[in-house]
Design a protein around this motif. Structure first.
Motif, PDB file in Angstrom:
ATOM      1  N   SER A 232       0.848  -1.194   0.000  1.00  0.00           N
ATOM      2  CA  SER A 232       0.000   0.000   0.000  1.00  0.00           C
ATOM      3  C   SER A 232       0.883   1.243   0.000  1.00  0.00           C
ATOM      4  CB  SER A 232      -0.894   0.029   1.242  1.00  0.00           C
ATOM      5  OG  SER A 232      -0.101   0.199   2.413  1.00  0.00           O
TER       6      SER A 232
ATOM      7  N   GLU B  41       0.548   3.665   2.055  1.00  0.00           N
ATOM      8  CA  GLU B  41       0.848   3.948   3.462  1.00  0.00           C
ATOM      9  C   GLU B  41       2.072   3.160   3.938  1.00  0.00           C
ATOM     10  OE1 GLU B  41      -3.200   5.000   2.385  1.00  0.00           O
ATOM     11  OE2 GLU B  41      -2.186   3.067   2.247  1.00  0.00           O
ATOM     12  N   GLN B  42       2.132   1.882   3.580  1.00  0.00           N
ATOM     13  CA  GLN B  42       3.285   1.066   3.966  1.00  0.00           C
ATOM     14  C   GLN B  42       4.548   1.557   3.245  1.00  0.00           C
ATOM     15  OE1 GLN B  42       3.264  -3.103   2.769  1.00  0.00           O
ATOM     16  NE2 GLN B  42       4.033  -3.669   4.798  1.00  0.00           N
TER      17      GLN B  42
ATOM     18  N   LEU C  20       5.254   4.593   2.355  1.00  0.00           N
ATOM     19  CA  LEU C  20       5.720   5.832   2.978  1.00  0.00           C
ATOM     20  C   LEU C  20       6.598   5.547   4.191  1.00  0.00           C
ATOM     21  CD1 LEU C  20       2.501   8.028   2.715  1.00  0.00           C
ATOM     22  CD2 LEU C  20       4.596   8.213   1.348  1.00  0.00           C
TER      23      LEU C  20
ATOM     24  N   GLY D   7      -6.937   1.932  -0.701  1.00  0.00           N
ATOM     25  CA  GLY D   7      -6.429   3.120  -0.008  1.00  0.00           C
ATOM     26  C   GLY D   7      -5.985   4.171  -0.994  1.00  0.00           C
TER      27      GLY D   7
END
Length: 88
Positions: free
Chosen positions: A37, A39-40, A42, A61
């Protein structure tokens, strides 16, 4: 003396594709980080700025385009390939 391997970040929510691509790139001399993802990814980029990135456009996401912008802001030299399985 340790040789520096170029860092590659692969971000895709398709685990099998991501793992196969990661193995192929490791065999070609890259140190590979994987994320499922934005988020991961980042979290990884905060620790390691990759020289190369392969990013899926559409994931659960946030969009891969958000990650492209962030990577460009962190290091304009990062070479990025954006993939998508969508025809439109």
């Amino acid at each position: 003396m340790l040789e520096h391997l170029p860092l590659m970040l692969i971000v895709d929510d398709d685990a099998i594709f991501r793992q196969v691509l990661a193995r192929a790139m490791q065999k070609r001399g890259y140190e590979v980080f994987q994320a499922d993802s934005v988020e991961q990814a980042l979290l990884i980029v905060e620790q390691q700025s990759p020289e190369y990135a392969v990013i899926d456009l559409k994931m659960h996401g946030a969009s891969g385009l958000e990650l492209v912008k962030y990577l460009h802001d962190v290091d304009q030299q990062t070479r990025i390939v954006v993939l998508t399985g969508y025809a439109s």
